[in-house]
Motif scaffolding. Structure first.
Motif, PDB file in Angstrom:
ATOM      1  N   PRO A 150      55.280 103.574  46.837  1.00  0.00           N
ATOM      2  CA  PRO A 150      56.278 103.555  45.812  1.00  0.00           C
ATOM      3  C   PRO A 150      56.952 102.284  45.323  1.00  0.00           C
ATOM      4  CG  PRO A 150      57.180 105.066  47.309  1.00  0.00           C
ATOM      5  CD  PRO A 150      55.770 104.662  47.886  1.00  0.00           C
ATOM      6  N   ASN A 151      57.281 101.566  46.088  1.00  0.00           N
ATOM      7  CA  ASN A 151      58.189 100.224  46.281  1.00  0.00           C
ATOM      8  C   ASN A 151      57.007  99.055  45.904  1.00  0.00           C
ATOM      9  OD1 ASN A 151      60.551 101.674  46.286  1.00  0.00           O
ATOM     10  ND2 ASN A 151      60.380 101.509  48.587  1.00  0.00           N
ATOM     11  N   ALA A 152      55.987  99.185  46.081  1.00  0.00           N
ATOM     12  CA  ALA A 152      54.882  98.160  45.495  1.00  0.00           C
ATOM     13  C   ALA A 152      54.594  98.226  44.342  1.00  0.00           C
ATOM     14  CB  ALA A 152      53.663  98.078  46.647  1.00  0.00           C
ATOM     15  N   ALA A 153      54.475  96.821  43.833  1.00  0.00           N
ATOM     16  CA  ALA A 153      53.870  96.695  42.595  1.00  0.00           C
ATOM     17  C   ALA A 153      52.458  96.848  42.674  1.00  0.00           C
ATOM     18  CB  ALA A 153      54.410  95.325  41.854  1.00  0.00           C
ATOM     19  N   ILE A 154      51.618  97.697  41.642  1.00  0.00           N
ATOM     20  CA  ILE A 154      50.377  97.869  41.637  1.00  0.00           C
ATOM     21  C   ILE A 154      49.690  96.761  40.699  1.00  0.00           C
ATOM     22  CG2 ILE A 154      48.198  99.354  41.731  1.00  0.00           C
ATOM     23  CD1 ILE A 154      50.414  99.823  43.617  1.00  0.00           C
ATOM     24  N   LYS A 155      48.972  95.778  41.046  1.00  0.00           N
ATOM     25  CA  LYS A 155      48.226  94.874  40.345  1.00  0.00           C
ATOM     26  C   LYS A 155      46.661  95.160  40.250  1.00  0.00           C
ATOM     27  CE  LYS A 155      52.091  92.440  40.285  1.00  0.00           C
ATOM     28  NZ  LYS A 155      52.942  92.423  39.310  1.00  0.00           N
ATOM     29  N   ASP A 156      46.280  94.826  38.922  1.00  0.00           N
ATOM     30  CA  ASP A 156      44.810  94.705  38.992  1.00  0.00           C
ATOM     31  C   ASP A 156      43.982  93.266  39.018  1.00  0.00           C
ATOM     32  OD1 ASP A 156      45.440  93.726  36.351  1.00  0.00           O
ATOM     33  OD2 ASP A 156      44.376  95.207  35.472  1.00  0.00           O
ATOM     34  N   ASN A 157      44.981  92.108  39.449  1.00  0.00           N
ATOM     35  CA  ASN A 157      44.168  90.707  39.351  1.00  0.00           C
ATOM     36  C   ASN A 157      45.012  90.202  40.849  1.00  0.00           C
ATOM     37  OD1 ASN A 157      44.281  88.097  38.877  1.00  0.00           O
ATOM     38  ND2 ASN A 157      43.704  88.545  36.705  1.00  0.00           N
ATOM     39  N   ALA A 158      44.032  89.414  41.388  1.00  0.00           N
ATOM     40  CA  ALA A 158      44.395  88.925  42.591  1.00  0.00           C
ATOM     41  C   ALA A 158      45.429  87.970  42.267  1.00  0.00           C
ATOM     42  CB  ALA A 158      43.140  88.550  43.461  1.00  0.00           C
ATOM     43  N   ASP A 159      45.117  87.184  41.189  1.00  0.00           N
ATOM     44  CA  ASP A 159      46.071  86.050  40.933  1.00  0.00           C
ATOM     45  C   ASP A 159      47.461  86.366  40.893  1.00  0.00           C
ATOM     46  OD1 ASP A 159      43.587  84.682  40.545  1.00  0.00           O
ATOM     47  OD2 ASP A 159      43.537  84.460  38.359  1.00  0.00           O
ATOM     48  N   ASP A 160      47.658  87.486  40.359  1.00  0.00           N
ATOM     49  CA  ASP A 160      49.082  87.853  40.295  1.00  0.00           C
ATOM     50  C   ASP A 160      49.826  88.003  41.631  1.00  0.00           C
ATOM     51  OD1 ASP A 160      48.750  88.100  37.548  1.00  0.00           O
ATOM     52  OD2 ASP A 160      48.595  90.200  37.577  1.00  0.00           O
ATOM     53  N   ILE A 161      49.208  88.246  42.756  1.00  0.00           N
ATOM     54  CA  ILE A 161      49.520  88.435  43.980  1.00  0.00           C
ATOM     55  C   ILE A 161      49.422  86.922  44.568  1.00  0.00           C
ATOM     56  CG2 ILE A 161      49.031  89.219  46.324  1.00  0.00           C
ATOM     57  CD1 ILE A 161      48.004  91.773  45.089  1.00  0.00           C
ATOM     58  N   ILE A 162      48.530  86.124  44.450  1.00  0.00           N
ATOM     59  CA  ILE A 162      48.242  84.864  45.014  1.00  0.00           C
ATOM     60  C   ILE A 162      49.383  83.914  44.432  1.00  0.00           C
ATOM     61  CG2 ILE A 162      47.228  82.937  45.322  1.00  0.00           C
ATOM     62  CD1 ILE A 162      44.632  84.648  45.332  1.00  0.00           C
ATOM     63  N   ASN A 163      49.831  84.215  43.280  1.00  0.00           N
ATOM     64  CA  ASN A 163      50.862  83.016  42.688  1.00  0.00           C
ATOM     65  C   ASN A 163      52.162  83.677  42.527  1.00  0.00           C
ATOM     66  OD1 ASN A 163      48.639  81.317  42.037  1.00  0.00           O
ATOM     67  ND2 ASN A 163      47.984  82.494  40.135  1.00  0.00           N
ATOM     68  N   ASP A 164      52.238  84.872  42.951  1.00  0.00           N
ATOM     69  CA  ASP A 164      53.859  85.257  43.204  1.00  0.00           C
ATOM     70  C   ASP A 164      54.661  84.336  44.303  1.00  0.00           C
ATOM     71  OD1 ASP A 164      55.916  86.684  43.529  1.00  0.00           O
ATOM     72  OD2 ASP A 164      55.083  88.624  43.474  1.00  0.00           O
ATOM     73  N   PRO A 165      55.600  83.529  43.901  1.00  0.00           N
ATOM     74  CA  PRO A 165      56.433  82.595  44.819  1.00  0.00           C
ATOM     75  C   PRO A 165      57.060  83.832  45.928  1.00  0.00           C
ATOM     76  CG  PRO A 165      57.578  82.988  42.845  1.00  0.00           C
ATOM     77  CD  PRO A 165      56.141  83.461  42.426  1.00  0.00           C
ATOM     78  N   ASN A 166      57.360  85.123  45.527  1.00  0.00           N
ATOM     79  CA  ASN A 166      57.966  85.731  46.537  1.00  0.00           C
ATOM     80  C   ASN A 166      57.237  86.304  47.638  1.00  0.00           C
ATOM     81  OD1 ASN A 166      60.708  85.800  45.183  1.00  0.00           O
ATOM     82  ND2 ASN A 166      59.657  87.054  43.536  1.00  0.00           N
ATOM     83  N   ILE A 167      55.934  86.274  47.485  1.00  0.00           N
ATOM     84  CA  ILE A 167      55.322  86.744  48.464  1.00  0.00           C
ATOM     85  C   ILE A 167      54.649  85.590  49.504  1.00  0.00           C
ATOM     86  CG2 ILE A 167      52.835  87.537  49.192  1.00  0.00           C
ATOM     87  CD1 ILE A 167      52.842  89.172  46.259  1.00  0.00           C
ATOM     88  N   GLU A 168      54.887  85.962  50.677  1.00  0.00           N
ATOM     89  CA  GLU A 168      54.759  84.753  52.023  1.00  0.00           C
ATOM     90  C   GLU A 168      53.341  85.067  52.664  1.00  0.00           C
ATOM     91  OE1 GLU A 168      57.347  83.337  55.729  1.00  0.00           O
ATOM     92  OE2 GLU A 168      57.922  85.190  54.600  1.00  0.00           O
ATOM     93  N   LEU A 169      52.883  86.430  52.585  1.00  0.00           N
ATOM     94  CA  LEU A 169      51.426  86.627  53.348  1.00  0.00           C
ATOM     95  C   LEU A 169      50.736  87.532  52.248  1.00  0.00           C
ATOM     96  CD1 LEU A 169      49.778  86.934  55.733  1.00  0.00           C
ATOM     97  CD2 LEU A 169      51.004  88.981  56.316  1.00  0.00           C
ATOM     98  N   VAL A 170      49.483  86.959  52.280  1.00  0.00           N
ATOM     99  CA  VAL A 170      48.502  87.719  51.542  1.00  0.00           C
ATOM    100  C   VAL A 170      47.330  88.176  52.385  1.00  0.00           C
ATOM    101  CG1 VAL A 170      46.504  87.361  49.634  1.00  0.00           C
ATOM    102  CG2 VAL A 170      48.674  86.107  49.339  1.00  0.00           C
TER     103      VAL A 170
END
Length: 357
Positions: free
Chosen positions: A51-71
């Motif tokens: 429940p604390n994870a943001a659910i995305k429908d686009n890979a770019d939103d995850i890859i380009n998120d500066p707060n994410i360290e590991l994909v």
């Protein structure tokens, strides 16, 4: 307290929802920040479990998120190379589900990119953290069989029909069980014995209506050692998982590691007290002669734990420690698959000279 690594998961099919997210979420030092899920059923599961994870429908939103360290990428194999390269160029560390890529050339490109970006690139060869493989490795490390002359490993299933909508059973690059189960089977002898001198393969399509590989036998040739790797989809009775033969004795093991069954049942290391511990009924049988003493009996299986993969990745990212599963090793697995396909097509044994990195 370990440093928290914010992690984004791209792909939430069986790989992401069953084999990655539950393991990551129960490994100290990780926070699942985002999940890319597209099907309604996958979105519902992701929201319920994380429940604390943001659910995305686009890979770019995850890859380009500066707060994410590991994909973590658990998509169909054809998307591994482009998504991993995009993530590495965006400054993210990357874990790919196995196989690393469809071709060794694509793997080489990712290795080069990771090196240039000074990012971690690893591949989820989780079967080296199985209880049965850890037991096999201990037996070999302790030289309980003397000089090993044959190593045989099976990964068999019985499904005499095609799974509806399954991309692995379609006629497309990277589909079929040679890439799927073969990646696991090849990883282990390369870890145990190093790189082979030659490869011989018989690759087949056995079920009616399918075009993807559903049966194979790959032989890896080493000096004084034959390694046989087999998998099929029409094996209705259990065959040995491992057969090891040496000049002092033998070891035979039935049954698969228990973690997969537990994960598919929705259990985790936090909800199952005996995580990764095999029942005595599937312990392997050892017959050998040790220091002049004959021994015949069961060998208690070592404990398995897929979290050890992600513990190592965390240590590599946070503390600069060496990776257990390097991209170069994963690349060599793909090279063996390529040589196996060549061997099958040409109906001959293929020499490995110059094939590996």
């Amino acid at each position: 307290m370990k440093r928290i690594i914010n992690t984004g998961i791209i792909g939430f099919g069986v790989g992401g929802s069953t084999f990655h997210a539950p393991v990551i979420s129960t490994t100290e030092g990780y926070h699942i920040s985002s999940i890319r899920a597209r099907k309604d059923s996958e979105v519902a599961v992701a929201k319920e479990r994380y429940p604390n994870a943001a659910i995305k429908d686009n890979a770019d939103d995850i890859i380009n998120d500066p707060n994410i360290e590991l994909v973590v990428i658990t998509t169909p194999n054809a998307y591994h190379h482009p998504l991993a390269k995009q993530a590495l160029l965006a400054g993210r560390h990357v874990v790919l589900d196995k196989p690393v890529t469809i071709t060794s050339a694509d793997a080489d490109d990712l290795i080069k990119t990771a090196r240039e970006q000074n990012r971690i690139l690893s591949v989820y060869h989780n079967r080296r953290y199985d209880s049965d493989f850890r037991t096999v490795k201990k037996i070999l490390d302790d030289k309980l069989l003397g000089r090993v002359v044959e190593f045989e490993s099976h990964y068999d299933r019985f499904r005499n029909y095609l799974k509806p909508g399954a991309w692995r059973e379609k006629d497309e690059p990277g589909a079929g069980i040679l890439y799927d189960l073969g990646s696991h089977l090849i990883d282990q002898p390369l870890l145990l014995f190093g790189l082979p001198e030659a490869v011989t393969a018989d690759i087949r399509v056995q079920r009616e209506g399918t075009k993807a590989t559903d049966n194979f036998e790959v032989t890896l040739h080493y000096p004084g050692l034959k390694v046989t790797l087999k998998a099929g989809m029409l094996v209705s009775q259990p065959l040995p998982r491992y057969i090891l033969l040496g000049d002092k004795g033998s070891f035979v093991k039935y049954g698969l590691d228990v973690q997969e069954t537990a994960l598919k049942a929705g259990l985790t290391a936090h909800t199952k007290s005996d995580w990764g511990i095999e029942p005595e009924s599937v312990w392997g049988s050892l017959v050998t002669e040790i220091n002049g003493v004959n021994f015949s009996g069961k060998v208690q299986s070592e404990s398995g734990d897929y979290r050890d993969f992600y513990r190592n990745v965390h240590d590599a990212i946070a503390d600069g420690k060496p990776l257990d599963v390097t991209a170069a090793h994963a690349r060599n697995i793909i090279r063996v698959i390529e040589l196996a396909i060549q061997s099958n097509g040409e109906r001959r044994t293929v020499d490995c000279a110059g094939a590996f990195v």
